[in-house]
Design an enzyme around this catalytic site. Structure first.
Site, PDB file in Angstrom:
ATOM      1  NE  ARG A 141      -3.247  -0.972  -9.689  1.00  0.00           N
ATOM      2  CZ  ARG A 141      -2.378  -0.510  -8.803  1.00  0.00           C
ATOM      3  NH1 ARG A 141      -2.346   0.754  -8.484  1.00  0.00           N
ATOM      4  NH2 ARG A 141      -1.524  -1.331  -8.244  1.00  0.00           N
ATOM      5  N   GLY A 144       8.433  -2.925 -10.545  1.00  0.00           N
ATOM      6  CA  GLY A 144       8.061  -2.108 -11.693  1.00  0.00           C
ATOM      7  C   GLY A 144       9.253  -1.322 -12.190  1.00  0.00           C
ATOM      8  CE1 TYR A 201       7.066   1.588 -13.675  1.00  0.00           C
ATOM      9  CE2 TYR A 201       8.241   2.915 -12.052  1.00  0.00           C
ATOM     10  CZ  TYR A 201       7.421   1.843 -12.359  1.00  0.00           C
ATOM     11  OH  TYR A 201       6.958   1.024 -11.359  1.00  0.00           O
ATOM     12  CD  GLU A 218      -4.910   6.873  -4.600  1.00  0.00           C
ATOM     13  OE1 GLU A 218      -4.286   5.880  -4.176  1.00  0.00           O
ATOM     14  OE2 GLU A 218      -6.123   7.053  -4.397  1.00  0.00           O
ATOM     15  CB  ILE A 254      -0.941   0.033   1.241  1.00  0.00           C
ATOM     16  CG1 ILE A 254      -1.699  -1.303   1.421  1.00  0.00           C
ATOM     17  CG2 ILE A 254      -1.916   1.208   1.133  1.00  0.00           C
ATOM     18  CD1 ILE A 254      -2.793  -1.589   0.409  1.00  0.00           C
ATOM     19  CB  CYS A 299       3.146   4.957  -4.989  1.00  0.00           C
ATOM     20  SG  CYS A 299       2.996   3.331  -5.622  1.00  0.00           S
ATOM     21  CG  HIS A 330      23.436   3.745   0.334  1.00  0.00           C
ATOM     22  ND1 HIS A 330      22.899   3.486  -0.904  1.00  0.00           N
ATOM     23  CD2 HIS A 330      22.453   3.502   1.231  1.00  0.00           C
ATOM     24  CE1 HIS A 330      21.633   3.123  -0.758  1.00  0.00           C
ATOM     25  NE2 HIS A 330      21.335   3.117   0.526  1.00  0.00           N
ATOM     26  CB  SER A 385       9.667   3.860  -7.727  1.00  0.00           C
ATOM     27  OG  SER A 385       9.078   3.342  -8.904  1.00  0.00           O
TER      28      SER A 385
HETATM   29  P1  XMP Z   1       8.067  -0.094  -7.998  1.00  0.00           P
HETATM   30  O1  XMP Z   1       8.600   0.533  -6.735  1.00  0.00           O
HETATM   31  O2  XMP Z   1       8.674  -1.432  -8.246  1.00  0.00           O
HETATM   32  O3  XMP Z   1       6.508  -0.309  -7.704  1.00  0.00           O
HETATM   33  O4  XMP Z   1       8.204   0.834  -9.149  1.00  0.00           O
HETATM   34  C1  XMP Z   1       5.639  -0.937  -8.609  1.00  0.00           C
HETATM   35  C2  XMP Z   1       4.271  -1.112  -7.970  1.00  0.00           C
HETATM   36  O5  XMP Z   1       3.678   0.136  -7.660  1.00  0.00           O
HETATM   37  C3  XMP Z   1       2.249   0.023  -7.651  1.00  0.00           C
HETATM   38  N1  XMP Z   1       1.699   1.102  -8.465  1.00  0.00           N
HETATM   39  C4  XMP Z   1       1.167   2.227  -7.975  1.00  0.00           C
HETATM   40  N2  XMP Z   1       0.913   2.604  -6.716  1.00  0.00           N
HETATM   41  N3  XMP Z   1       0.075   4.658  -7.517  1.00  0.00           N
HETATM   42  C5  XMP Z   1       0.340   3.830  -6.490  1.00  0.00           C
HETATM   43  O6  XMP Z   1       0.079   4.198  -5.330  1.00  0.00           O
HETATM   44  C6  XMP Z   1       0.310   4.345  -8.820  1.00  0.00           C
HETATM   45  O7  XMP Z   1       0.057   5.140  -9.727  1.00  0.00           O
HETATM   46  C7  XMP Z   1       0.864   3.050  -9.067  1.00  0.00           C
HETATM   47  N4  XMP Z   1       1.180   2.383 -10.197  1.00  0.00           N
HETATM   48  C8  XMP Z   1       1.701   1.210  -9.806  1.00  0.00           C
HETATM   49  C9  XMP Z   1       1.917  -1.340  -8.205  1.00  0.00           C
HETATM   50  O8  XMP Z   1       1.567  -2.164  -7.115  1.00  0.00           O
HETATM   51  C10 XMP Z   1       3.232  -1.760  -8.858  1.00  0.00           C
HETATM   52  O9  XMP Z   1       3.357  -3.162  -8.946  1.00  0.00           O
END
Ligand code: XMP
Length: 490
Positions: free
Chosen positions: A403, A363, A387, A417, A301, A307, A473, A305
């Site tokens: 979603r 992602g 991305y 979001e 939740i 989000c 790091h 990255s």
């Molecule tokens: P990473 O950190 O690997 O995360 O880039 C990928 C995951 O982020 C979620 N996701 C979102 N969450 N707003 C959110 O709050 C968004 O616009 C969004 N798009 C993707 C999703 O669970 C993905 O697998």
């Protein structure tokens, strides 16, 4: 009622940088660490990694590459159900033993015409098939054609072809096909039905390619595994994706701990053959609400990255605590746990598994690879790929507002979001995944665990201070050459 000030006696919730794995006595060399895991009740993977269901991460090219390397890709759902079915079928067909779209020659063609056709289609041989009956009359290859190109290129292909064709029935195994090829010194075997009509083709190249990917995630028919995202209320899409052969459907919701979402997910589960993974969730109570029917749960939740859920809604759960809370419940019910989002380094991925996850979803880590959708852009001499969050304005305009449990009302402004961004271009998925999994295996080595289940039991965390984090790091140096698995601005 309780005084409000009681609310400020808050529990602590931790994320990746708050913890490190405590090194333990080990007899495990990293290369020996076995990363085999279960990602849902009936799907096992040799590599515990999924690519995210995002329109800048996973379409069929990514899903094919992920499955060949032993992980699994989850197709995004910013496309209609029919397009999704086509994408699933592409993945399922990619490494199929029997090629179904066979390039064939007609007995009425000349040698030159067939030569040109083979060149155009990029094949080095073709069965010659009767136009009316579909029967296999012969087979022609570049070697058969070559002498005719000097003299007699206008001759009928039937003069040049081999007419004693070695064929096999549809239930031929890879081993039997290879034996036929060795015995007859040939490279392709037409597959025919009881009336000698062509139904497909097996090639030596195809069989060898399958051997090259010996870790690949395959279903019982030998096709690559494939996941697909479905909206919480998209029964139609779920049925179409299931029918097309998806192995796992991922209920794609930012907050699945919602009575309507759970009821609908339960209905979808009852209708499909595929496994159904429910997500996203981030607490013990949410896990309790779904473990009785889910084939897997996905945790995250707001850690992603791209989000902005946590800043926009003020709600979320730091990922290590979220994973551990969900895993407490899920492990009691033998339900696999996927940690989704926030993973920047291989160390984060293996920490998620130590906290109780069975696999990780990423992602941003994969968005810069060749296999992700979208083209490479150059800015200030550096290469990037797009991305974006699936909750960003751009992605929501192309569908999937549900979603976030919002109606996609026309003309109404979205409350996003997520953000739209660029990520450094990274080259092939295979090398990115190699770095990720290699780092995870080394992590297993530091803890002295040979398998994922053993690692989950053995791993212990220590808490890291801000100073400890800085120490982790590279520091007090200027990095001159970029490492393949570390970028300071991750
Ligand atoms: P990473 O950190 O690997 O995360 O880039 C990928 C995951 O982020 C979620 N996701 C979102 N969450 N707003 C959110 O709050 C968004 O616009 C969004 N798009 C993707 C999703 O669970 C993905 O697998």
């Amino acid at each position: 009622s309780e005084p409000f000030s009681e609310k400020l006696r808050v529990p602590e919730a931790l994320t990746f940088d708050d913890v490190l794995l405590r090194p333990k006595e080990s007899r495990v060399e990293p290369d020996e660490a076995d990363t085999t895991t279960r990602v849902s009740k009936s799907v096992e993977l040799t590599v515990p990694v999924l690519s995210a269901a995002m329109d800048t991460v996973t379409e069929s090219d990514m899903a094919i590459a992920m499955a060949r390397q032993g992980g699994i890709g989850v197709l995004h759902r910013n496309m209609n159900a029919d397009q999704m079915a086509t994408e699933i079928e592409r993945v399922k067909r990619a490494d199929e033993l029997i090629i179904r779209d066979v390039v064939t020659a007609s007995p009425n063609q000349t040698v030159r015409e067939v030569d040109e056709m083979m060149e155009r289609e990029g094949v080095s041989g073709a069965p010659v098939v009767d136009d009316d009956s579909g029967e296999v009359l012969g087979i022609i290859s570049g070697t058969d054609i070559r002498p005719y190109l000097e003299v007699g290129e206008d001759d009928a292909v039937t003069d040049a072809m081999t007419d004693e064709v070695v064929t096999a029935p549809e239930d031929v195994t890879p081993r039997e096909a290879l034996e036929l090829m060795y015995d007859h010194k040939i490279e392709r075997v037409p597959i025919v039905d009881g009336e000698n009509r062509l139904v497909g083709l097996v090639t030596m190249q195809g069989i060898l390619q399958r051997r090259e990917y010996d870790q690949a995630a395959r279903d019982h028919d030998g096709s690559l595994r494939c996941g697909a995202a479905v909206g919480p209320f998209e029964m139609d899409r779920a049925q179409v994706a299931d029918e097309a052969g998806a192995d796992i459907l991922f209920i794609d919701c930012a907050h699945a701990h919602n009575a309507n979402v759970i009821e609908s997910a339960r209905e979808i589960k009852a209708e499909v053959d595929a496994d159904v993974v429910v997500g996203n969730i981030g607490t013990r109570e949410a896990a309790e609400a779904v473990v009785d029917f889910a084939d897997g749960v996905k945790v995250g939740i707001g850690p992603g990255s791209i989000c902005t859920t946590r800043v926009v809604t003020g709600s979320g759960m730091p990922q290590i605590t979220a994973v551990a809370q969900v895993a407490d419940v899920a492990s009691q019910h033998d339900v696999p746990v996927i940690a989704d989002g926030g993973i920047r380094y291989s160390g984060d991925a293996i920490k998620a598994i130590a906290a109780g996850a069975d696999a990780v979803m990423l992602g941003s880590y994969f968005a810069g690879t060749d296999e992700a959708p979208g083209r490479v852009i150059t800015m200030n001499g550096k290469k990037y790929k797009q991305y974006r969050g699936m909750g960003s304005v751009g992605a929501m305009n192309e569908g999937g507002g549900d979603r976030y449990l919002k109606d996609d009302e026309e003309g109404e402004e979205f409350v996003p979001e997520g953000v739209e961004a660029a990520t450094p271009y990274k080259g092939s998925l295979a090398s990115e995944l190699h770095q990720l999994v290699g780092g995870m295996q080394s992590g297993m080595g530091y803890v002295g665990a040979e398998t994922i289940p053993e690692f989950k039991q053995r791993a212990e965390f220590v808490r890291v201070s801000a100073a400890g984090q800085q120490e982790s790091h590279p520091h007090d140096v200027m990095i001159t050459d970029e490492a393949p698995n570390y970028s300071p601005d991750s």
